[in-house]
Design an enzyme around this catalytic site. Structure first.
Site, mmCIF file in Angstrom:
data_model
loop_
_atom_site.group_PDB
_atom_site.id
_atom_site.type_symbol
_atom_site.label_atom_id
_atom_site.label_comp_id
_atom_site.label_asym_id
_atom_site.label_seq_id
_atom_site.Cartn_x
_atom_site.Cartn_y
_atom_site.Cartn_z
ATOM 1 N N CYS A 84 6.222 5.210 8.796
ATOM 2 C CA CYS A 84 5.565 4.970 7.502
ATOM 3 C C CYS A 84 6.609 4.987 6.381
ATOM 4 O O CYS A 84 7.320 5.975 6.215
ATOM 5 C CB CYS A 84 4.508 6.033 7.231
ATOM 6 S SG CYS A 84 3.677 5.757 5.648
ATOM 7 N N ASN B 95 0.822 -1.215 0.000
ATOM 8 C CA ASN B 95 0.000 0.000 0.000
ATOM 9 C C ASN B 95 0.848 1.255 0.000
ATOM 10 O O ASN B 95 1.932 1.300 0.584
ATOM 11 C CB ASN B 95 -0.986 0.007 1.179
ATOM 12 C CG ASN B 95 -0.448 0.759 2.387
ATOM 13 O OD1 ASN B 95 -0.508 1.984 2.462
ATOM 14 N ND2 ASN B 95 0.135 0.011 3.325
HETATM 15 C C1 LIG Z 1 -3.889 0.029 3.707
HETATM 16 C C2 LIG Z 1 -2.987 0.220 4.902
HETATM 17 C C3 LIG Z 1 -2.911 1.484 5.514
HETATM 18 C C4 LIG Z 1 -2.096 1.682 6.624
HETATM 19 N N1 LIG Z 1 -2.053 2.910 7.232
HETATM 20 C C5 LIG Z 1 -1.314 3.073 8.367
HETATM 21 C C6 LIG Z 1 -1.346 4.304 9.076
HETATM 22 O O1 LIG Z 1 -2.045 5.252 8.728
HETATM 23 N N2 LIG Z 1 -0.556 4.411 10.183
HETATM 24 C C7 LIG Z 1 0.233 3.391 10.651
HETATM 25 O O2 LIG Z 1 0.905 3.541 11.678
HETATM 26 N N3 LIG Z 1 0.253 2.207 10.002
HETATM 27 C C8 LIG Z 1 -0.496 2.021 8.880
HETATM 28 N N4 LIG Z 1 -0.495 0.810 8.246
HETATM 29 C C9 LIG Z 1 0.349 -0.297 8.788
HETATM 30 C C10 LIG Z 1 -0.475 -1.243 9.685
HETATM 31 O O3 LIG Z 1 -1.000 -0.583 10.816
HETATM 32 C C11 LIG Z 1 0.397 -2.438 10.144
HETATM 33 O O4 LIG Z 1 1.462 -1.962 10.953
HETATM 34 C C12 LIG Z 1 1.001 -3.217 8.970
HETATM 35 O O5 LIG Z 1 0.071 -3.311 7.915
HETATM 36 C C13 LIG Z 1 1.428 -4.629 9.375
HETATM 37 O O6 LIG Z 1 0.331 -5.367 9.882
HETATM 38 P P1 LIG Z 1 -0.563 -6.378 8.990
HETATM 39 O O7 LIG Z 1 0.385 -7.302 8.302
HETATM 40 O O8 LIG Z 1 -1.450 -7.056 9.985
HETATM 41 O O9 LIG Z 1 -1.323 -5.539 8.020
HETATM 42 C C14 LIG Z 1 -1.304 0.592 7.123
HETATM 43 C C15 LIG Z 1 -1.382 -0.661 6.501
HETATM 44 C C16 LIG Z 1 -2.209 -0.864 5.414
HETATM 45 C C17 LIG Z 1 -2.276 -2.240 4.780
#
Ligand SMILES: Cc1cc2nc3c(=O)[nH]c(=O)nc-3n(C[C@H](O)[C@H](O)[C@H](O)COP(=O)(O)O)c2cc1C
Length: 310
Positions: A134, A71
C-alpha cells in the site's frame, strides 16, 4: 463450437471464472462479498485488515480524476478480531456459489503479519493475501515491504510458518525490478503473486484553491491510466516465476482482461472498474471475453495464457 471455458485453477482451488474482486473494493462485509459473487465474480477478496481497528485517512479519500482514480483510504478496517467473524460469515454465504474467498491482511511489522495471518486462518479463507504494497501509508508505516526483496521474502516466510492456507503476495509497481522481488517471494514460499497494487503515490491539485484535493495530499493511482504498467509488470513476473499470477491494474473490459492473460496472468483483478461500471461489471466483462474468444476461435483461456511471450 460451444461456449469457451472460462474456469481457472489457482493453487488447486477452482474459480468459476478468472475475475477476482480486488482488495479494498466493496470487500468490507459478508453481505457485500456475497452480492459481488452473485454478480459474477470468480473469486472475492476482503478489504485489507490489520492487527487493530483503524479509522483510515480523513475525507476526501477517493477521487476520479478523469483517467483513473486516486485514493488514500489509509487501510481503514475493523481490526482482525472483528474481521475473523466477517470472513467466517462470508465463507458460509459463498459456499453455495462455489466462489472462493481471499482474506487480505497487512501489518506494520514482519511479526505483525504472522499474528494477523494466524488469527485470520481460524476463519479458513481459501487464500490469505499479503498486502505488503500500500503506497499511501508510508508516513506512518515507512517504505512498503514490497519495495525490497529481503523484506518481502521475510514477511512471506513468517506467514508460511504459521499457516498452510495458500498465500497470495501482492506486489507494488513502485520498484525498479519487480521480477526480482517476485522471485524472492516465490523462493520464500508464496503460492501466487498478485500484481499490481496502486501506483505512486500521486497527487491531484484543485487549481481553484491551489491545494491538493485528497486530505492526505497524496494517494495511490489506479484505473485505466495504470494498465500498461500493470501489463508490463505481469509480463516481467511471468518470465521470472513458476507460480500463478493474479493480474490487476486498470482492467475495465473484456479486451483488457484478455490482455492480462496474454501477458501471463491466470486470474484478473477488478478494482476501479467496479466504480466505473457498477456491480454488473463482472458479468459484462465475462460476456465481452466470451464474444472475443468466439470471434477469434479460442475454446479456453489456456490457449491464450502467456501468448505475448511467444
Ligand atoms: C479505493 C481503493 C481502495 C483500495 N484498498 C486496497 C486495500 O485495502 N488493499 C489492497 O491490497 N489494495 C487496495 N487497493 C488496490 C486495488 O486492490 C488494486 O490493486 C488497484 O486499485 C489496481 O487495480 P484497479 O486499477 O483495477 O483498481 C485499493 C484501491 C482502491 C481504488
Amino acid at each position: 463450437m460451444g461456449k469457451p471455458d472460462l474456469s481457472v485453477e489457482l493453487c488447486g482451488v477452482r474459480l468459476p471464472n478468472p475475475l477476482v474482486l480486488a482488495a479494498g473494493i466493496l470487500g468490507t462485509g459478508a453481505e457485500l462479498l456475497r452480492r459481488v459473487a452473485e454478480s459474477g465474480a470468480g473469486m472475492v477478496t476482503t478489504k485489507s485488515c490489520g492487527p487493530s481497528p483503524r479509522a483510515g485517512h480523513p475525507n476526501p479519500t477517493v477521487l476520479d480524476w478523469g483517467h483513473g482514480l486516486i485514493n488514500a483510504v489509509g487501510l481503514a478496517n475493523p481490526g482482525v478480531e472483528e474481521e475473523v467473524g466477517i470472513i467466517a460469515r462470508a465463507r458460509e454465504m459463498l459456499e453455495a456459489s462455489g466462489v472462493p474467498l481471499a482474506a487480505s491482511i497487512f501489518a506494520e511489522t514482519v511479526e505483525g503479519f504472522a499474528d494477523v495471518a494466524r488469527k485470520v486462518a481460524e476463519a479458513q479463507p481459501d487464500f490469505i493475501e499479503l498486502n505488503i504494497s500500500c503506497p499511501n501509508v508510508a508516513d506512518e508505516m515507512g517504505r512498503p515491504f514490497a519495495c525490497d526483496t529481503g523484506d518481502a521474502a521475510r514477511v512471506t516466510t513468517v506467514v508460511k510458518e504459521v499457516t498452510s492456507i495458500p498465500l497470495i503476495v501482492k506486489l507494488s509497481p513502485n520498484v525498479t525490478g519487480i521480477a526480482t522481488i517476485a522471485r524472492g517471494v516465490e523462493r520464500a514460499g508464496a503460492d501466487t503473486i498478485a500484481a499490481i497494487n496502486t501506483l505512486g503515490p500521486g497527487m491531484i491539485i484543485d487549481v481553484h484553491s491551489g491545494r491538493p484535493i485528497l486530505a492526505n495530499k497524496v494517494g495511490g493511482v489506479s484505473g485505466p491510466a495504470i494498465r500498461p504498467i500493470a501489463v508490463r509488470c505481469v509480463f516481467d513476473i511471468y518470465e521470472a516465476v513458476d507460480i500463478p499470477i493474479i493480474g490487476i491494474g486498470g482492467v475495465n473490459d473484456g479486451r483488457d482482461a484478455l490482455e492480462m492473460i496474454m501477458a501471463g496472468a491466470t486470474a484478473v483483478g477488478i478494482g476501479s472498474a467496479v466504480r466505473y461500471r457498477g456491480l454488473e461489471v463482472f458479468a459484462a466483462i465475462l460476456d465481452e471475453m466470451e464474444a472475443f474468444m468466439v470471434e477469434d476461435g479460442y475454446d479456453s483461456l489456456e490457449e491464450i495464457r502467456g501468448m505475448a511471450h511467444t
